[in-house]
Design an enzyme around this catalytic site. Structure first.
Site, PDB file in Angstrom:
ATOM      1  N   ASP A  21       0.871  -1.172   0.000  1.00 36.09           N
ATOM      2  CA  ASP A  21       0.000   0.000   0.000  1.00 36.09           C
ATOM      3  C   ASP A  21       0.916   1.233   0.000  1.00 36.09           C
ATOM      4  O   ASP A  21       2.144   1.114   0.130  1.00 36.09           O
ATOM      5  CB  ASP A  21      -0.950  -0.023   1.201  1.00 36.09           C
ATOM      6  CG  ASP A  21      -2.177   0.860   0.952  1.00 36.09           C
ATOM      7  OD1 ASP A  21      -2.113   1.714   0.041  1.00 36.09           O
ATOM      8  OD2 ASP A  21      -3.191   0.706   1.650  1.00 36.09           O
TER       9      ASP A  21
HETATM   10  C1  BGC Z   1      -4.943   3.361   0.252  1.00 31.70           C
HETATM   11  C2  BGC Z   1      -5.133   2.367  -0.872  1.00 31.70           C
HETATM   12  C3  BGC Z   1      -4.993   3.058  -2.196  1.00 31.70           C
HETATM   13  C4  BGC Z   1      -3.660   3.777  -2.241  1.00 31.70           C
HETATM   14  C5  BGC Z   1      -3.424   4.490  -3.535  1.00 31.70           C
HETATM   15  C6  BGC Z   1      -3.692   4.190   0.089  1.00 31.70           C
HETATM   16  O1  BGC Z   1      -3.599   5.201   1.023  1.00 31.70           O
HETATM   17  O2  BGC Z   1      -4.925   2.660   1.477  1.00 31.70           O
HETATM   18  O3  BGC Z   1      -6.397   1.760  -0.757  1.00 31.70           O
HETATM   19  O4  BGC Z   1      -5.135   2.138  -3.236  1.00 31.70           O
HETATM   20  O5  BGC Z   1      -3.613   4.731  -1.208  1.00 31.70           O
HETATM   21  O6  BGC Z   1      -4.293   5.518  -3.730  1.00 31.70           O
END
Ligand code: BGC
Length: 729
Positions: free
Chosen positions: A290
């Site tokens: 993530d």
């Molecule tokens: C979130 C993810 C997301 C990623 C990219 C993160 O902060 O937890 O779900 O896909 O950002 O936007």
């Protein structure tokens, strides 16, 4: 992911030609930007500043960390594998051209984005859509989103989010399918198939990403990014099955969750990322961290420095580093010091290259300008309206709904005309408020006889004089309340989920003034609305409904459509009684009216509205419920009759409760559901056949048990009603 032998061979040959720097480059994804936005160029940032979209401080942060500017050389050197958030075909094609025409090995970039509930056409938030219990709809909306995103050269979405979530304080409940494991698994499969289509290499297919692996929805106290700690049985029975379903549906990628699980951050957890995902489930796609997840292992206290974090994440099975440059900066030195092996790097690079090949990017790296764009097409708009209609859940109706089309109505509450909030948490990423039709604009389109004033401002302050003036002379008032887009979603956990500010006060004043109060709840989560419900004559949860908010809500209010949605998350009596979910295990002292049982003393022990609950403008009768066990299947049937005056669709739910068990079993578990559409007076038999495997569970030692037991079986309109049949199988 299935690749042709020729493609597998091509990748091995490519691997053989790559320098170490080029290999590590493939594992780096640029973005997202530290100000919460995405890769924004200096030029775009300047325009955003001028148009007031961002302030000076945000502008400076973007410029200082601009992820896009000056990256051309690095792409040319083959040091970047992917970008997130470039929501512009021409920009993506321009960067792609450098990669495939000017870099040494001509490896295409892969462009990614959070396409969660629509791209340009925004569908209801997933929690809302899940209330439709409609597999085909789950699939169709993902398909439409994929087609629109693919036109913008987005190859990879970070969706579906399939975190089972049982605590409405967690802001991200908006992005998932609620508290039930089986429904979330159905949702996972349909979404993966919808995004990826029949053939991942087709120009209108995009790779899906099952996130957040795993148990992110179990964050303690519903506080985002918080720790999770649970038995392996609970993990296996409640949180993992939707991910297993995504893997079985051939989901191309998985994302490691931010949280630590039982003490180990998921980003550096080989048990999850290798043993469960690859060995047990046979997953052969790619795993991404993530955003900044690798870096966060340091804050978790389980990695001592960036190099240690990079080594642990790579070893655990994270192929691509989203947003930090830890792999870029440290893998080479780690290889030199023997902390990682060349096989670790090659495996990760192979997984990324296979993903690119499976998507057909080596043959078709650019998105062509479509002859006719499907973005916001009439077909997608019709689907968005259908989805918003099907998401709505009627929680109360004393008979005031549906409205007579000629009725003069007053509309209050700013949600009635707040286009931006309709987009919902992830809808704002690529959707535009300019494409949203609000309730007020639709009432105008329909030339309805109505008066509108917000009466309450966006800081939820009520102007009582304005309210009195607006509703004077009207018997019926549509009160639009709820929470804004920015109050749910990532990082938007709340300790108090009752309506903010003066919203309840407004409803109470209307009720006291003798108005017929029809409350529309625009929300990203279940809310604590016992007072609201008490003072409303009708209560319709419409969530954040997307681009077609107004048309859908009007169709429901005026009876062109009947609400059919059923809750996929329990509505609690109050914030303090959470988590509350229907499929809890029994205690030794199950809650009842007597003393010394498991409950809170200051609120009812039953939820305000249970899982599976939702009214309709018509009534459905249940009769002739039968049940038998044959050929390793539980076979049930029930007669459903539409006993009202409206055509409607009932979601018939089958729950079971295992009575003889080694470990505590949920008091009810959804095992199957079916939707049946009935005209007034019509009746149909609904049949279920549930395979025995669906009844397996774990004993205390983690062994799978699927032996004979007595069961209670319910077929019911929601999780809190119905009389059981007892059966042993
Ligand atoms: C979130 C993810 C997301 C990623 C990219 C993160 O902060 O937890 O779900 O896909 O950002 O936007």
């Amino acid at each position: 992911m299935h690749l042709s032998t020729a493609n597998e061979k091509m990748i091995e040959e490519l691997l053989g030609k790559m320098t170490m720097k080029e290999k590590i480059g493939q594992l780096y994804q640029v973005g997202p930007s530290p100000v919460g936005g995405f890769n924004i160029s200096a030029e775009d940032a300047r325009q955003m500043l001028e148009s007031g979209k961002i302030n000076e401080a945000e502008y400076t942060a973007i410029i200082e960390n601009s992820l896009l500017d000056g990256r051309e050389d690095i792409i040319r050197d083959g040091l970047i594998g992917s970008f997130i958030g470039i929501n512009d075909r021409r920009k993506a094609n321009r960067l792609q051209k450098i990669a495939v025409e000017e870099s040494r090995l001509k490896i295409p970039l892969i462009f990614s984005m959070d396409v969660v509930h629509g791209h340009k056409t925004i569908f209801p938030i997933p929690l809302g859509e899940s209330c439709s219990f409609d597999r085909e709809l789950f699939y169709q909306t993902a398909r439409a989103a994929a087609k629109e995103a693919a036109e913008d050269n987005i190859n990879w979405t970070f969706a579906p989010m399939i975190d089972v979530s049982r605590d409405a304080r967690w802001g991200r409940v908006a992005e998932g399918a609620g508290e039930d494991t089986y429904l979330t698994s159905v949702f996972a499969e349909a979404k993966v198939k919808g995004f990826q289509g029949d053939d991942l290499s087709a120009p209108d297919s995009i790779a899906a990403c099952a996130k957040h692996f795993a148990a992110y929805g179990a964050c303690e106290g519903g506080r985002d990014y918080n720790t999770t700690d649970m038995s392996l049985n609970r993990l296996d029975e409640v949180y993992l099955p939707p991910f297993a379903a995504a893997a079985a549906a051939d989901c191309a990628t998985f994302m490691a969750a931010f949280n630590d699980l039982n003490g180990l951050p998921c980003t550096m957890n080989p048990f999850l990322l290798k043993t469960v995902l690859r060995k047990q489930w046979g997953f052969n796609g790619a795993v991404i961290s993530d955003a900044h997840g690798i870096e966060e292992c340091i804050a978790h206290g389980t990695a001592s420095d960036p190099a240690d974090a990079a080594a642990k994440a790579l070893k655990a099975g994270v192929d691509m580093d989203m947003g930090t440059e830890f792999y870029t900066n440290h893998l080479e030195e780690l290889l030199g010091s023997g902390k990682i092996e060349i096989d670790d790097i090659d495996t990760a690079v192979r997984n990324i290259l296979r993903l690119k090949a499976a998507l057909g990017l080596f043959e078709r790296p650019y998105a062509e300008e479509p002859e006719k764009s499907c973005a916001l097409s009439a077909e997608h708009m019709a689907l968005a309206k259908k989805a918003a209609v099907k998401s709505a859940v009627l929680l109360k109706n004393t008979g005031v709904l549906p409205l007579d089309k000629k009725e003069k109505i007053a509309v209050v509450g700013f949600f009635a005309d707040s286009a931006f909030d309709m987009l919902g948490t992830a809808g704002q990423i690529s959707g535009s408020e300019n494409d949203v039709i609000t309730l007020v604009s639709e009432l105008k389109n329909r030339k309805s006889d109505f008066t509108y004033s917000p009466c309450i401002d966006t800081s939820y302050k009520l102007n009582s004089d304005e309210l009195n003036k607006t509703v004077s002379g009207h018997d019926t008032v549509i009160a639009c309340i709820g929470e804004r887009l920015c109050e749910s979603g990532e990082a938007n956990s709340r300790s108090d989920i009752s309506p903010t500010g003066d919203q309840n006060k407004m409803i109470e004043q209307l009720h006291k003034a003798g108005k017929k109060v029809i409350t529309l709840l625009f929300t990203g989560r279940p809310m604590a609305i016992s007072e609201t419900a008490e003072n409303s004559d009708a209560l319709l949860a419409v969530w954040h409904p997307g681009t077609q908010a107004g048309p859908a809500v009007c169709d429901l209010l005026f009876g062109d459509e009947t609400p059919n949605g059923k809750l996929t998350m329990t509505f609690p009596q109050n914030s303090g009684s959470m988590p509350v979910y229907y499929n809890h295990v029994p205690t030794g002292r199950p809650a009842d009216e007597t003393n010394w049982t498991s409950k809170y003393k200051d609120c009812p022990y039953t939820p305000l509205f249970p899982f599976g609950f939702g009214l309709s403008y018509t009534k459905f009768g249940y009769s002739d419920f039968k049940c038998e066990f044959k050929d390793s299947h539980l076979l049930c049937s029930v007669m459903i009759k539409n006993a009202g005056d409206f055509a409607g669709e009932e979601t018939v739910q089958l729950y079971t409760h295992r009575l003889d068990a080694e470990t505590t079993r949920p008091v009810k578990e959804l095992k199957a559901f079916k939707k049946v559409h009935l005209l007034p007076g019509e009746e149909k038999t609904v049949e279920f056949s549930v395979p025995q495997e669906r009844f397996a569970y774990y004993d205390f030692g983690g062994n799978i048990i699927n032996n004979k037991s007595r069961y209670e079986v319910f077929i019911a309109p929601d999780s809190a009603s119905g009389e059981p049949i007892y059966i042993t199988f």
